[in-house]
Design a protein around this motif. Structure first.
Motif, PDB file in Angstrom:
ATOM      1  N   GLY A   1      21.833  29.915 -24.415  1.00 41.52           N
ATOM      2  CA  GLY A   1      22.958  30.754 -24.444  1.00 41.52           C
ATOM      3  C   GLY A   1      23.312  31.099 -22.787  1.00 41.52           C
ATOM      4  O   GLY A   1      24.301  32.052 -22.641  1.00 41.52           O
ATOM      5  N   ARG A   2      22.600  30.897 -22.237  1.00 43.48           N
ATOM      6  CA  ARG A   2      22.728  31.312 -20.550  1.00 43.48           C
ATOM      7  C   ARG A   2      23.918  30.398 -20.231  1.00 43.48           C
ATOM      8  O   ARG A   2      24.009  29.338 -20.395  1.00 43.48           O
ATOM      9  CB  ARG A   2      21.339  30.993 -19.581  1.00 43.48           C
ATOM     10  CG  ARG A   2      20.291  31.885 -20.108  1.00 43.48           C
ATOM     11  CD  ARG A   2      20.426  33.242 -19.633  1.00 43.48           C
ATOM     12  NE  ARG A   2      18.960  33.805 -19.988  1.00 43.48           N
ATOM     13  CZ  ARG A   2      18.854  34.875 -19.915  1.00 43.48           C
ATOM     14  NH1 ARG A   2      19.879  35.665 -20.442  1.00 43.48           N
ATOM     15  NH2 ARG A   2      17.643  35.323 -20.213  1.00 43.48           N
ATOM     16  N   ILE A   3      24.797  31.057 -19.439  1.00 39.35           N
ATOM     17  CA  ILE A   3      25.861  30.223 -18.891  1.00 39.35           C
ATOM     18  C   ILE A   3      26.014  30.038 -17.437  1.00 39.35           C
ATOM     19  O   ILE A   3      25.551  31.115 -16.593  1.00 39.35           O
ATOM     20  CB  ILE A   3      27.217  31.198 -19.155  1.00 39.35           C
ATOM     21  CG1 ILE A   3      27.274  31.200 -20.744  1.00 39.35           C
ATOM     22  CG2 ILE A   3      28.612  30.327 -18.704  1.00 39.35           C
ATOM     23  CD1 ILE A   3      28.340  32.403 -21.062  1.00 39.35           C
ATOM     24  N   PHE A   4      26.167  28.757 -16.725  1.00 36.24           N
ATOM     25  CA  PHE A   4      25.720  28.646 -15.725  1.00 36.24           C
ATOM     26  C   PHE A   4      27.192  27.972 -15.130  1.00 36.24           C
ATOM     27  O   PHE A   4      27.787  27.077 -15.429  1.00 36.24           O
ATOM     28  CB  PHE A   4      24.882  27.431 -15.219  1.00 36.24           C
ATOM     29  CG  PHE A   4      23.599  27.834 -15.747  1.00 36.24           C
ATOM     30  CD1 PHE A   4      22.777  28.217 -14.936  1.00 36.24           C
ATOM     31  CD2 PHE A   4      23.251  27.590 -17.114  1.00 36.24           C
ATOM     32  CE1 PHE A   4      21.387  28.620 -15.285  1.00 36.24           C
ATOM     33  CE2 PHE A   4      21.731  27.964 -17.488  1.00 36.24           C
ATOM     34  CZ  PHE A   4      20.950  28.521 -16.566  1.00 36.24           C
ATOM     35  N   VAL A   5      27.756  28.747 -14.124  1.00 36.65           N
ATOM     36  CA  VAL A   5      28.983  28.485 -13.559  1.00 36.65           C
ATOM     37  C   VAL A   5      28.810  27.960 -12.128  1.00 36.65           C
ATOM     38  O   VAL A   5      28.216  28.455 -11.035  1.00 36.65           O
ATOM     39  CB  VAL A   5      29.994  29.523 -13.556  1.00 36.65           C
ATOM     40  CG1 VAL A   5      31.182  29.330 -12.697  1.00 36.65           C
ATOM     41  CG2 VAL A   5      30.193  30.357 -14.902  1.00 36.65           C
ATOM     42  N   LEU A   6      29.239  26.837 -11.661  1.00 37.12           N
ATOM     43  CA  LEU A   6      29.044  26.135 -10.631  1.00 37.12           C
ATOM     44  C   LEU A   6      30.623  26.332  -9.892  1.00 37.12           C
ATOM     45  O   LEU A   6      31.640  26.256 -10.241  1.00 37.12           O
ATOM     46  CB  LEU A   6      29.084  24.496 -10.616  1.00 37.12           C
ATOM     47  CG  LEU A   6      29.039  23.815  -9.357  1.00 37.12           C
ATOM     48  CD1 LEU A   6      27.855  23.889  -8.575  1.00 37.12           C
ATOM     49  CD2 LEU A   6      29.237  22.293  -9.600  1.00 37.12           C
TER      50      LEU A   6
END
Length: 85
Positions: free
Chosen positions: A46-51
């Motif tokens: 559930g970790r969200i990674f935003v590039l």
């Protein structure tokens, strides 16, 4: 960019926000003040990674920033993917 998680939620970058759209169609601004957002990915935890054009920012499932990687290190980023932990 946009992605889905294993629960069927959709995450999409709209302007300076990451919106979360539930399987029932409810949309909310999960993360705000994202500068130069390019793509988004969610891992199995559930970790969200935003590039962004400047680096990668990691958030928890509530939108709280946990970490940031890179500092203007990416010349022309186009996509991100996440799996596992």
């Amino acid at each position: 960019g946009l992605c889905t998680d294993k629960a069927g939620n959709i995450y999409v970058i709209v302007g300076t926000s990451v919106k979360k759209i539930t399987p029932t169609g409810t949309a909310s601004d999960l993360i705000t003040n994202v500068n130069n957002g390019v793509d988004v990915a969610v891992n199995d935890k559930g970790r969200i990674f935003v590039l962004t054009k400047e680096g990668i920012i990691m958030y928890d499932d509530t939108g709280k920033q946990l970490n940031a990687f890179g500092s203007g290190d990416f010349a022309v980023p186009t996509a991100i993917a996440a799996t596992g932990t």
